[in-house]
Design a protein around this motif. Structure first.
Motif, PDB file in Angstrom:
ATOM      1  N   PRO A 173       0.801  -1.232   0.000  1.00 55.82           N
ATOM      2  CA  PRO A 173       0.000   0.000   0.000  1.00 55.82           C
ATOM      3  C   PRO A 173       0.831   1.279   0.000  1.00 55.82           C
ATOM      4  O   PRO A 173       0.371   2.314  -0.499  1.00 55.82           O
ATOM      5  N   ASP A 174       2.049   1.212   0.524  1.00 53.37           N
ATOM      6  CA  ASP A 174       2.880   2.414   0.583  1.00 53.37           C
ATOM      7  C   ASP A 174       3.604   2.715  -0.723  1.00 53.37           C
ATOM      8  O   ASP A 174       4.334   3.713  -0.810  1.00 53.37           O
ATOM      9  N   ASP A 180       2.191   3.851  -3.091  1.00 53.31           N
ATOM     10  CA  ASP A 180       1.561   5.087  -3.558  1.00 53.31           C
ATOM     11  C   ASP A 180       2.365   6.323  -3.175  1.00 53.31           C
ATOM     12  O   ASP A 180       2.117   7.417  -3.676  1.00 53.31           O
ATOM     13  N   GLU A 181       3.355   6.144  -2.298  1.00 49.10           N
ATOM     14  CA  GLU A 181       4.140   7.296  -1.871  1.00 49.10           C
ATOM     15  C   GLU A 181       5.022   7.847  -2.980  1.00 49.10           C
ATOM     16  O   GLU A 181       5.393   9.022  -2.955  1.00 49.10           O
ATOM     17  N   TYR A 205       4.056   8.235  -6.067  1.00 48.43           N
ATOM     18  CA  TYR A 205       3.185   9.192  -6.748  1.00 48.43           C
ATOM     19  C   TYR A 205       2.927  10.408  -5.866  1.00 48.43           C
ATOM     20  O   TYR A 205       2.949  11.549  -6.337  1.00 48.43           O
ATOM     21  N   ALA A 206       2.688  10.152  -4.572  1.00 49.74           N
ATOM     22  CA  ALA A 206       2.441  11.258  -3.647  1.00 49.74           C
ATOM     23  C   ALA A 206       3.647  12.184  -3.579  1.00 49.74           C
ATOM     24  O   ALA A 206       3.507  13.409  -3.515  1.00 49.74           O
ATOM     25  N   HIS A 234      -0.607  10.533   1.569  1.00 43.64           N
ATOM     26  CA  HIS A 234      -0.791   9.372   0.700  1.00 43.64           C
ATOM     27  C   HIS A 234      -1.860   8.420   1.212  1.00 43.64           C
ATOM     28  O   HIS A 234      -2.395   7.611   0.454  1.00 43.64           O
ATOM     29  N   ARG A 235      -2.210   8.504   2.481  1.00 43.49           N
ATOM     30  CA  ARG A 235      -3.241   7.612   3.010  1.00 43.49           C
ATOM     31  C   ARG A 235      -4.646   8.005   2.554  1.00 43.49           C
ATOM     32  O   ARG A 235      -5.612   7.311   2.862  1.00 43.49           O
ATOM     33  N   TYR A 239      -5.314   8.126  -0.614  1.00 42.95           N
ATOM     34  CA  TYR A 239      -5.475   7.471  -1.908  1.00 42.95           C
ATOM     35  C   TYR A 239      -6.236   6.149  -1.756  1.00 42.95           C
ATOM     36  O   TYR A 239      -6.283   5.551  -0.677  1.00 42.95           O
ATOM     37  N   SER A 249      -5.362   3.365  -2.715  1.00 42.18           N
ATOM     38  CA  SER A 249      -4.438   2.286  -2.358  1.00 42.18           C
ATOM     39  C   SER A 249      -4.406   2.053  -0.856  1.00 42.18           C
ATOM     40  O   SER A 249      -3.900   1.029  -0.392  1.00 42.18           O
ATOM     41  N   HIS A 250      -4.952   2.998  -0.085  1.00 44.22           N
ATOM     42  CA  HIS A 250      -5.057   2.832   1.362  1.00 44.22           C
ATOM     43  C   HIS A 250      -6.520   2.664   1.790  1.00 44.22           C
ATOM     44  O   HIS A 250      -6.924   3.123   2.859  1.00 44.22           O
TER      45      HIS A 250
END
Length: 214
Positions: A74-75, A77-78, A80-81, A99-100, A102, A104-105
Motif C-alpha cells: 500500500p505504501d 503510492d508514496e 506518486y504522492a 498518501h493515506r 489514496y 491504495s489505502h
C-alpha cells in the motif's frame, strides 16, 4: 576530467538527493517500512502455519513472499504522492499530500480484490490462487492495522471518507524544517522517539527477528 564523467557525477548526486527526499517524505508519515515488513512476516507465517492442514503447499516460500510484499505494497503510492508534493528532477513543489487518502489505502477495496481472487481460485480449483488471495488480504490488512496507530485509515471507504485511528486521527507528525541530511535525521529521531509508534515498531521488529531465528 571528461564531460561524460562530470555528467555522470551529476546524475549520481541528483539521484542521492532524490532518494533523500523520498525517504524524508516517507518518514514524515510513519509507520516505517521495517515495521510493516516485520509485522507482515509475523502475520503471514502465523497464517501459513494455521492453514497447513488445508493447503499442504504452504511451505513454498512464494506464499510468504506474497504476504511480505502485500504488507508494504500500500505504501507504493508514496512515489506518486512524492511526485505530486515535491516533484522529481528538482521541480519546485511544496504541497502537503497525504498518501493515506489514496484508494491504495482503502482496506475494503483490498478486501474485495482478495475475496474476488479467492473465488476465482475456488472456481478454477487452484489452491495456489486461493493461498495468494488469503496472504494478500492478511498482508494488506496488517499494514492498515498498524497505520491505524497514527493518523488513521479510511476503513469504511467508499461508504465513508472518515479516518479511523486508535489515537490522533488525521493528525500528522510535526514537520521537520531542517534541510541538511544529518540535521534532518537528528530532528526526526527527536520527534519519533517520543511517540508510541516508535516503541511499538521496535517491539514488532524484535519479535519478528526472534521468530525468524528461533
Amino acid at each position: 576530467m571528461s564531460l561524460r564523467y562530470v555528467y555522470f557525477k551529476k546524475i549520481i548526486l541528483r539521484s542521492k538527493i532524490q532518494l533523500f527526499y523520498i525517504l524524508s517524505f516517507k518518514f514524515y508519515f510513519f509507520m516505517l517500512p521495517t515495521g510493516h515488513f516485520a509485522a507482515g512476516y509475523l502475520t503471514s507465517t502465523f497464517t501459513l502455519s494455521s492453514l497447513i492442514n488445508l493447503y499442504p503447499a504452504v511451505n513454498d516460500p512464494k506464499f510468504l513472499a506474497l504476504g511480505l510484499f502485500a504488507s508494504v505494497a500500500p505504501d507504493l503510492d508514496e512515489f506518486y504522492a512524492f511526485y505530486v508534493a515535491k516533484g522529481f528532477w528538482f521541480k519546485k513543489k511544496d504541497k502537503a499530500i497525504i498518501h493515506r487518502n489514496y484508494l491504495s489505502h482503502a482496506p475494503l477495496l483490498h478486501l474485495f480484490v482478495g475475496l474476488a481472487s479467492f473465488v476465482v481460485g475456488l472456481v478454477a480449483n487452484s489452491s495456489d490462487l486461493q493461498l495468494y488471495a488469503i496472504l494478500y488480504i492478511v498482508g494488506t490488512w496488517t499494514h492498515f492495522f498498524f497505520d491505524s496507530f497514527f493518523y488513521g485509515v479510511k476503513w469504511l471507504w467508499p461508504f465513508s471518507n472518515n479516518l479511523y485511528a486508535f489515537r490522533k486521527p488525521g493528525e500528522d507528525m510535526a514537520k521537520i524544517e531542517a534541510s541538511g541530511f544529518f540535521s534532518y535525521w537528528i530532528g526526526f529521531l527527536k520527534l519519533y522517539v517520543r511517540d508510541l509508534v516508535f516503541y511499538l515498531e521496535a517491539l514488532v521488529i524484535v519479535v519478528a527477528v526472534s521468530a525468524y531465528l528461533y
